[in-house]
Every structure is written in C-alpha cells, then in structure tokens.
Design an enzyme around this catalytic site. Structure first.
Site, short mmCIF file in Angstrom:
data_model
loop_
_atom_site.label_atom_id
_atom_site.label_comp_id
_atom_site.label_asym_id
_atom_site.label_seq_id
_atom_site.Cartn_x
_atom_site.Cartn_y
_atom_site.Cartn_z
NE ARG A 116 -12.05 2.08 -12.26
CZ ARG A 116 -12.57 3.22 -11.78
NH1 ARG A 116 -13.45 3.89 -12.49
NH2 ARG A 116 -12.22 3.67 -10.59
CE LYS A 181 -9.18 -2.91 -5.55
NZ LYS A 181 -9.25 -2.28 -6.89
NE ARG A 314 -8.06 6.15 -3.59
CZ ARG A 314 -8.52 5.31 -4.53
NH1 ARG A 314 -9.73 4.82 -4.44
NH2 ARG A 314 -7.78 4.97 -5.56
P1 ATP Z 1 -10.66 2.86 -7.72
O1 ATP Z 1 -10.33 2.86 -6.26
O2 ATP Z 1 -10.37 4.09 -8.38
O3 ATP Z 1 -11.94 2.20 -8.05
P2 ATP Z 1 -8.84 0.98 -8.03
O4 ATP Z 1 -7.64 1.47 -7.32
O5 ATP Z 1 -9.77 0.05 -7.34
O6 ATP Z 1 -9.63 2.16 -8.48
P3 ATP Z 1 -8.90 -0.74 -10.29
O7 ATP Z 1 -8.56 -0.38 -11.66
O8 ATP Z 1 -10.29 -1.12 -10.00
O9 ATP Z 1 -8.40 0.44 -9.42
O10 ATP Z 1 -7.94 -1.94 -9.81
C1 ATP Z 1 -6.54 -1.84 -9.90
C2 ATP Z 1 -5.94 -1.61 -8.52
O11 ATP Z 1 -6.33 -2.65 -7.64
C3 ATP Z 1 -4.43 -1.67 -8.54
O12 ATP Z 1 -3.90 -0.40 -8.76
C4 ATP Z 1 -4.06 -2.21 -7.15
O13 ATP Z 1 -4.01 -1.15 -6.22
C5 ATP Z 1 -5.24 -3.06 -6.81
N1 ATP Z 1 -5.01 -4.50 -7.06
C6 ATP Z 1 -4.24 -5.10 -8.01
N2 ATP Z 1 -4.33 -6.42 -7.95
C7 ATP Z 1 -5.19 -6.70 -6.94
C8 ATP Z 1 -5.69 -7.90 -6.40
N3 ATP Z 1 -5.36 -9.10 -6.87
N4 ATP Z 1 -6.53 -7.79 -5.35
C9 ATP Z 1 -6.90 -6.60 -4.84
N5 ATP Z 1 -6.47 -5.42 -5.34
C10 ATP Z 1 -5.62 -5.47 -6.38
#
Ligand code: ATP
Length: 319
Positions: A116, A181, A314
């Site tokens: 996003r 994640k 968070r």
């Molecule tokens: P939020 O916590 O606000 O939902 P997010 O940080 O999860 O947002 P997203 O847009 O869902 O943001 O995903 C992008 C983020 O995920 C990146 O900024 C990075 O921190 C993380 N990311 C990038 N690639 C991967 C991956 N392959 N596996 C896990 N996390 C990743």
C-alpha cells in the site's frame, strides 16, 4: 538466461559443453549467462571442475498447466511471467487492453512489487507467490464491501491447508504468524464501483524464502514455519480454490455472513493498538470490525469506526 535456468533446475550437474550444445552457444557464453543468473536472480550455482554446474537448490518453476490441473473448478486463464514489474500492474494493463476477466497473473519475480501507499513488496525469483486475480464486478458497492478481508481469510485457509499452523489476520490486509508477516494483500480497482468495475486481488505469500535483508519489518515464510519446502504450483491452485469459494459466498450473501469468521481469526482482537493515519495517531483497543469491514476501536471508552486504505495498525507496548 532463463532457458539455461530451465536446463539446470533439476539440481543435477550439467557440463558446460552439454549446456552450450543445448543452447547453441559457446562454453564461455554459458559461463557469462551463469554469472548473470547469480547476479540478477540471486541464485547460487556450484561450479565443480570436471563435473560442471549445478544449482545449489533444485527449482520448481511456476507452470500454468499445473496450476490449472490442481484447480479444475477455477475456470480462468493463468498467465505466468518469468519477471514482471508487478503482477497487479500487469493485471491493470491487461484490463486496459480489454482482456476479459476473470484471469490470473502470476510471476516468478517482481522487480517493482508493491504494497500500500507505494511501499515495496520484496519479491525474489522462484521463491514466493506473486498472485493477481482480476474480477469484473457489476452491480455496485455491496460486492466490494469487506472484499480485501475476504481475500485475507481465503489466503489464511490456503496456508493452513498446506500445514502452516498459527497463521492469522491483522486488519486490514496482512497475514501474520505471531508478529511476523507471512503474506500481504493489495486490492486495486478501476472503473466505476457503483456500476461496472474491475478489481485486482493482489496477494504476495512468502513461500520458500529464507533470507530477505531488504524487508524492513519482522517476516516469516511457510518454509521457515513448517521446516520444509512447498510446491508453489499447488499452493497457487489451492489459493484459487479457497478464493473461489469465499468469493462465491461473498457474492451471494455479502460480507455480513463472513464477518464473525474474520473476527475469530483476527490476531489483534482485544489488543491495545495505535492506529496510524498519516501523521496522526489514535490509541485504542480493538473491538473488531463492522458489517462492512471497517475497524471498530474503543477510544477513551467510546467506540469509533475507521476505514480507508491509508490506515495502519501497530501494537502498543502495553498490549
Ligand atoms: P500496515 O502495517 O500499515 O498494514 P504494511 O507495513 O503491512 O502496512 P503493506 O503495504 O501491507 O504495508 O506492505 C508493505 C510492507 O511490507 C513493506 O513496507 C515492508 O515493510 C513489508 N514487506 C515487503 N516485502 C515483504 C515480504 N516479502 N514479506 C513480508 N513483508 C514484506
């Protein structure tokens, strides 16, 4: 370069001469391509004098025929790219070209995988799933209500069916194991949501990835959790099957019938969180979601509802 990779993917030794003959190029050209494979795709290749070249880890590449064979009820074309900027971007271009939906775009790697707000999704070659399913939606907003949450549930079940226990949901669009994640979801929409539109259901799942220095938050993969490798063709097919079944439920009965199931699997239910909206931060306790998928937070004793693509949750330290 990828033709060479396809010759090596069995994980056996191949002599430079045999590879050169198969490709119609010289041994030194083979050598150059091997260097490129290592540099560009991050692959590790053993080079042993007298035996030849061997991939450090055998590879199974994505194969649209296999994906379709494992998901016969999902009657949509599957397009596989060796390398693409982003499967969502390619899906949007295909909609623009007039390609009839539904259809599925998969890729071995993304050079500009996105999350996003333009954040980067780290997408190394042949390790994970980068999956974008395009749907044509007619007849209004109800079909879109809670849709990204429904996709999350489907991804969660697909992972559990493969034996990855402990996967849960984090509002709005992440799948976690504990705090790490393992998958993310990005929905993108074109057209008029009140009339006819196309929606791209983008899913990234960490499958066999074991190292990714560029990911700037805690992450894990199916392999790291289960201690074994997974067949990405079967996983993509399994995801299509669970998605199709959740989408059918959503189409027929709307999000309200899925709402309770989503909450049961929400890892942060009842937790103390901060909701980040740009530079603003709101502290509260997660009560759940409403019938449209918006977040319900108790803030200073009062329930407030939040929705929108710009919001991030968070955990608070006192959670
Ligand atoms: P939020 O916590 O606000 O939902 P997010 O940080 O999860 O947002 P997203 O847009 O869902 O943001 O995903 C992008 C983020 O995920 C990146 O900024 C990075 O921190 C993380 N990311 C990038 N690639 C991967 C991956 N392959 N596996 C896990 N996390 C990743």
């Amino acid at each position: 370069m990828l033709t060479l990779l396809k010759l090596l993917k069995d994980g056996r030794f191949h002599s430079g001469q045999a590879l050169g003959e198969a490709l119609g190029i010289s041994r030194s050209a083979v050598w150059k391509q091997l260097q490129l494979l290592e540099a560009e795709l991050g692959l590790s290749i053993h080079k042993v004098r007298g035996r030849g070249y061997q991939l450090a880890t055998p590879l199974t590449l994505l194969d649209p025929v296999e994906v379709r064979a494992h998901s016969p009820a999902c009657d949509w074309p599957v397009h596989v790219f060796d390398s693409i900027d982003s499967t969502n971007a390619e899906a949007l271009r295909a909609i623009d070209r007039g390609q009839a939906a539904p259809f599925l775009v998969l890729a071995e790697r993304q050079t500009a995988g996105r999350g996003r707000r333009g954040r980067k999704w780290v997408s190394p070659f042949a390790e994970n799933i980068y999956y974008s399913l395009v749907l044509r939606i007619e007849g209004g907003m109800r079909q879109l209500e809670g849709l990204s949450l429904v996709v999350g549930l489907a991804v969660m079940h697909a992972l559990r069916e493969q034996g990855v226990a402990g996967v849960g949901l984090k509002w709005p669009n992440d799948l976690l194991v504990g705090q790490k994640k393992i998958a993310g979801i990005l929905l993108e929409l074109v057209g008029d949501p009140a009339d006819v539109c196309h929606v791209v259901l983008g899913v990234g799942i960490n499958v066999n990835m074991q190292m990714a220095d560029e990911v700037d938050q805690q992450w894990t993969s199916m392999r790291l959790e289960a201690g074994r490798m997974f067949d990405r063709n079967q996983l993509a097919a399994g995801l299509s099957v669970t998605l199709e079944s959740y989408l059918a439920r959503h189409r027929v009965s709307g999000f309200s019938t899925i709402h309770a199931e989503w909450e049961q699997n929400h890892l942060w239910q009842g937790r103390a969180v901060s909701l980040i909206a740009g530079v603003n931060q709101i502290d509260g306790v997660v009560m759940g979601i409403d019938s449209q998928g918006a977040l319900r937070l108790k803030v200073d004793g009062v329930e407030k509802v939040f929705s929108g693509g710009e919001l991030s949750l968070r955990l608070r330290n006192d959670s």
